[in-house]
Design an enzyme around this catalytic site. Structure first.
Site, PDB file in Angstrom:
ATOM      1  CB  SER A  53      -0.959  -0.029   1.192  1.00 25.58           C
ATOM      2  OG  SER A  53      -2.009   0.888   0.997  1.00 25.58           O
ATOM      3  CG  ASP A  94      -6.446  -2.779  -3.786  1.00 27.25           C
ATOM      4  OD1 ASP A  94      -7.200  -2.093  -3.070  1.00 27.25           O
ATOM      5  OD2 ASP A  94      -5.215  -2.623  -3.853  1.00 27.25           O
ATOM      6  CG  HIS A 119      -4.869  -3.016  -0.255  1.00 33.49           C
ATOM      7  ND1 HIS A 119      -4.577  -2.195  -1.318  1.00 33.49           N
ATOM      8  CD2 HIS A 119      -4.278  -2.435   0.829  1.00 33.49           C
ATOM      9  CE1 HIS A 119      -3.859  -1.164  -0.897  1.00 33.49           C
ATOM     10  NE2 HIS A 119      -3.652  -1.295   0.395  1.00 33.49           N
TER      11      HIS A 119
END
Length: 646
Positions: free
Chosen positions: A192, A456, A480
């Site tokens: 991320s 995601d 994710h």
């Protein structure tokens, strides 16, 4: 969205990106006291990357004990020597001579040693295979790494991705010195936001970072992140069109009910609102806050659906929420939205659904590192000063309606940090971030794997097309950072292939220099080749690119001296093309490989700025300007040095 109780919050380690464990599902909280939103600017309260449960093995005891590195507070101001203690963990269990160094970068939450002690994680599996040492480095202003006394706006000025990148570079150099490693191959990992950091580390510091795995990294900053909601609805509709249709119908009904006192009273009961909506029309911000809460349940679920970690693997999934939205139980679509609200909130201990925008802002205005909002305050600061990432519903024809405009997020920046943070200044900051790192289209990192999941929402800001040795991997059907969690038999083929791609990239990084190239500078990860046949600068750069590299870049005096000696091997009186040029901007010199330009070694009177002199040569060792840099006409033919980052 359901809220955490105070008791649960204190008992649960609120995790950040690569941080402490997720809360376990608990019974409904009898206090029915609201505390925090589950999703704040796209970040769940446990951080953007849920952390796996740590394996409690005796051999992990040393690795689970944190150490601290004395880090400079401001890498861009040499007049201040203020420092802070940056927390990290180290596990050398697999390290053998010649093995690489794996560094897991922490992101917007407390870091955790579990990433370097859990054998089932792919990170640890690869470390064992390649005899790598493992580090985990906590990000400044998150977890226990607290550079200042509090999080006041004046103190948060030192919180930025650019400072974090410099933190990482300084840490790597320090560890090389402490452990007396010569020419080690550092490979950085992240997920991320920290995935973007990993990508930027490799791009900006190819001299000390050999490669990167940047999982679900949103490298493109964008003020109004419209695409987020678009991916959410696409992911839901791909699984079940009736599910998406019922959500859309439910949000239409929500807005209709909000328009009347009777409807608001019914919503207050159905969603267990606290405080309940009264006869008077609530403020726009309270209404938007409520819609954001209900919408956040689906954002949260989609973002992590079926990731092989905690309850996302089998419980909190798209199929689970869609089962509630399509249940043939006689309930209205609004009641089904409330059922999803209760279901998602149950994973956080339940509680009533808060409606007060002002209460939320007051919590976010707390400047104490001990506040339950501390990590959220740091993250929202970064969105307001660097990234945007505001997940609005401003795109037409989305299933949530026009319920949460981008102004909802912009106004939070103003309310939390001050009037100087408005849409104009935030937009300028976002543009500056993309200009600095190159965004998605001008990313110049090499030896990078960039996995993203099609489910995601964050993949919309990632790199999805392979460019050179920056290998994109869009994984169909995953959410994710799915590649970061333990493999399982239910993994889709694309996820298995992404892990193979990561393995292959690490293997290629560990290979010796290509034929014709050699190690010239001990301590960096580059291989060099001297080409004595003279060419114009662009032709020289094209040849280097065709071989997988660029014209050589130079980042310190040691490299500059070594390169000068290397280039003099064929002709000590010949100047040599290097990668520095100002062809894109007459007032700014950049390296052709996109790396940092902090170090320079100009000769007296340089750089010259005639129109035709956009390229830079290093003075011959036997000349009057040995190893000094001078501008020259790009059409001049001379020898050059190619560099490939290994």
């Amino acid at each position: 969205m359901m809220r955490l109780s105070v008791a649960l919050l204190l008992a649960t380690a609120i995790a950040g990106c690569l941080s402490a464990s997720l809360p376990q599902k608990e019974e409904q909280n009898v206090e029915m006291k609201p505390l925090r939103k589950i999703m704040i600017h796209g970040r769940p309260i446990h951080g953007l990357v849920p952390t796996p449960v740590e394996e409690n093995k005796p051999e992990n005891k040393a690795a689970t004990t944190p150490a601290y590195y004395t880090q400079k507070l401001d890498h861009f101001d040499n007049t201040t020597q203020r420092t802070f203690q940056q927390r990290y963990w180290y596990n050398p269990a697999y390290l053998k001579s010649g093995g690489p160094i794996f560094l897991m970068l922490g992101g917007e939450g407390p870091a955790s040693s579990s990433w370097i002690t859990t054998d089932s994680l792919y990170f640890d599996t690869m470390a064992k295979k390649y005899n790598a040492a493992m580090f985990e480095l906590e990000h400044r202003y998150y977890g226990e790494t607290r550079p200042t006394s509090d999080q006041s706006t004046s103190n948060l000025k030192w919180l930025s991705s650019r400072q974090a990148v410099e933190d990482t570079a300084a840490f790597i150099r320090a560890m090389n010195s402490v452990h007396q490693w010569t020419n080690p191959k550092w490979i950085v990992f992240g997920g991320s936001y920290s995935g973007a950091l990993a990508a930027w580390m490799r791009q900006n510091y190819p001299d000390i970072v050999a490669g990167a795995v940047a999982s679900s990294g949103p490298v493109f900053a964008k003020l109004d992140f419209l695409e987020y909601i678009d991916v959410v609805q696409t992911s839901l509709r791909t699984y079940s069109s009736p599910c998406a249709d019922n959500i859309q119908a439910g949000f239409v009904q929500l807005q209709q009910m909000m328009a009347t006192a009777a409807g608001r009273k019914q919503l207050s009961t159905t969603f267990s609102l606290c405080p309940a909506f009264g006869d008077a029309m609530p403020s726009d911000k309270d209404i938007q806050n409520f819609y954001d809460t209900v919408m956040g349940n689906f954002m949260y679920t989609v973002q992590y659906s079926q990731d092989n970690v905690a309850y996302f693997a089998n419980e909190l999934t798209i199929p689970a929420v869609c089962a509630k939205m399509t249940a043939n139980n006689g309930k209205s679509n609004v009641q089904k939205l409330a059922d999803v609200n209760t279901f998602v909130g149950g994973f956080f201990g339940g509680g009533c659904t808060g409606t007060s925008y002002n209460d939320f802002i007051k919590g976010m205005q707390s400047t104490s590192f001990n506040s339950p909002y501390a990590d959220s305050r740091s993250w929202v600061w970064q969105t307001c000063t660097e990234f945007g990432y505001f997940q609005s519903t401003d795109q037409t024809n989305n299933i949530f309606g026009s319920t949460v405009p981008v102004s909802f997020y912009v106004d939070q920046c103003t309310a939390i940090y001050g009037s100087q943070f408005n849409q104009q200044t935030i937009s300028q900051s976002v543009d500056s971030t993309d200009a600095f790192y190159g965004g998605r289209d001008n990313y110049k990192g090499t030896n990078v794997v960039l996995p993203n999941g099609s489910v995601d929402p964050w993949h919309a800001l990632g790199i999805l097309t392979t460019k050179g040795t920056a290998t994109a991997a869009l994984i169909t059907g995953t959410a994710h950072c799915a590649d970061m969690y333990p493999p399982r038999s239910a993994d889709p083929p694309g996820l298995t292939q992404a892990r193979i791609t990561i393995d292959q990239k690490i293997a290629s990084i560990m290979q010796p220099c290509p034929a014709g190239y050699s190690v010239v500078v001990q301590g960096n990860n580059n291989c060099y080749k001297l080409v004595s046949s003279a060419k114009a600068w662009q032709d020289a750069e094209n040849q280097c690119v065709s071989e997988g590299g660029h014209l050589a870049s130079v980042h310190n005096a040691f490299e500059n001296a070594a390169l000068s000696t290397f280039a003099s091997a064929a002709n000590s009186n010949a100047n040599t093309w290097i990668g520095l040029n100002n062809m894109n901007s007459p007032t700014s010199f950049t390296w052709s490989d996109g790396s940092s330009t902090m170090y320079t070694n100009w000769a007296n009177g340089q750089p010259m700025q005639p129109t035709a002199m956009h390229c830079v040569q290093q003075g011959a060792k036997g000349s009057s300007s040995p190893a000094l840099w001078m501008t020259a006409s790009c059409s001049m033919a001379q020898q050059f040095v190619c560099s490939i980052n290994q």
